[in-house]
Design an enzyme around this catalytic site. Structure first.
Site, PDB file in Angstrom:
ATOM      1  N   GLU A  46      59.872  -2.294 -26.591  1.00  0.00           N
ATOM      2  CA  GLU A  46      60.161  -3.735 -26.460  1.00  0.00           C
ATOM      3  C   GLU A  46      59.387  -4.534 -27.510  1.00  0.00           C
ATOM      4  O   GLU A  46      59.931  -5.461 -28.134  1.00  0.00           O
ATOM      5  CB  GLU A  46      59.788  -4.194 -25.054  1.00  0.00           C
ATOM      6  N   ASP A  50      61.423  -6.642 -30.419  1.00  0.00           N
ATOM      7  CA  ASP A  50      61.291  -8.089 -30.600  1.00  0.00           C
ATOM      8  C   ASP A  50      61.139  -8.420 -32.084  1.00  0.00           C
ATOM      9  O   ASP A  50      61.775  -9.351 -32.597  1.00  0.00           O
ATOM     10  CB  ASP A  50      60.085  -8.591 -29.800  1.00  0.00           C
ATOM     11  N   ASN A 119      63.854  -7.288 -21.571  1.00  0.00           N
ATOM     12  CA  ASN A 119      62.932  -6.277 -22.087  1.00  0.00           C
ATOM     13  C   ASN A 119      63.668  -5.001 -22.500  1.00  0.00           C
ATOM     14  O   ASN A 119      63.381  -4.417 -23.554  1.00  0.00           O
ATOM     15  CB  ASN A 119      61.875  -5.953 -21.028  1.00  0.00           C
ATOM     16  N   GLU A 122      65.618  -5.546 -25.807  1.00  0.00           N
ATOM     17  CA  GLU A 122      64.751  -5.478 -26.991  1.00  0.00           C
ATOM     18  C   GLU A 122      64.324  -4.037 -27.264  1.00  0.00           C
ATOM     19  O   GLU A 122      64.267  -3.608 -28.423  1.00  0.00           O
ATOM     20  CB  GLU A 122      63.534  -6.377 -26.804  1.00  0.00           C
TER      21      GLU A 122
END
Length: 227
Positions: A46, A50, A119, A122
């Site tokens: 995650e 991002d 989450n 990502e």
């Protein structure tokens, strides 16, 4: 739980390393319960996902919005990588059906928790990046985010269409416009229109109802970029 093959078809990508895909879909609750025998979850992926999403979206905006200044590009990027947009993309992939979690997390509503969907989405981006390359990842993100990027292109010259497409992309009802005020003489009237989408409202004024609707839609779209 659906097969991962179905998710891969929705993504348009087949993983060479299935362990990466499993890690991207593994909720942190699994590591807290030893009976599940999971030693990895999606938190590290995650973190990487991002950064990859921000990089790819930034590059797409830089290439496709040549007339926009830094401030405008930053606002659009914030909208494209915000929690709500990521959740919409994840929901369209029915990602909640693929997240691996403990029974306790599931009965607590974890499968429908927007944070878990965001989450995992990502983490999935990071897994694709590690399993392939930046070019493949860019193409997949471009496809998944296409309708949201298209909305940004429409905002300035056709905001009513852009707002309608935003509503549809976000699974909301279509915008509703209502004339709430008319002022001035017949030949020089000023109209005020209220537009509403879900819980969002915005007024706009103009010398015709059409102009007032257009201004209301544009102002609401600009507000939504800051949500």
């Amino acid at each position: 739980m659906q097969s991962f093959e179905t998710l891969e078809k929705l993504l348009g990508y087949s993983f060479k390393n299935q362990e990466l895909l499993i890690e991207a879909l593994s909720h942190p609750s699994l590591r807290q319960h030893h009976e599940y025998k999971y030693d990895k979850d999606y938190e590290r992926l995650e973190f990487l996902g991002d950064a990859v999403l921000n990089l790819v979206v930034t590059e797409i905006l830089f290439r496709n919005f040549a007339s926009y200044n830094e401030g405008n590009l930053a606002k659009i990027r914030s909208y494209l990588v915000c929690k709500e947009t990521i959740c919409v993309v994840g929901t369209k992939l029915t990602l909640k059906d693929y997240i691996i979690m403990t029974y306790g997390e599931e009965v607590a509503g974890g499968r429908d928790n927007p944070n878990n969907i965001e989450n995992a989405m990502e983490a999935l981006i990071a897994a694709i990046y590690l399993d392939s390359n930046i070019e493949t990842t860019r193409n997949i993100i471009g496809k998944l985010w296409e309708e949201f990027i298209k909305i940004q292109n429409l905002t300035d010259y056709d905001p009513k269409t852009a707002l309608q497409e935003w509503a549809q992309a976000s699974s909301h009802h279509l915008p509703i416009y209502r004339l709430i005020k008319r002022e001035g003489a017949a030949h020089s009237s000023t109209f005020t229109v209220l537009v509403k989408v879900k819980d969002y409202e915005q007024t706009g004024t103009g010398h015709s109802i059409k102009e007032a609707e257009k201004n209301a839609a544009r102002d609401l779209l600009h507000r939504l970029q800051d949500v």
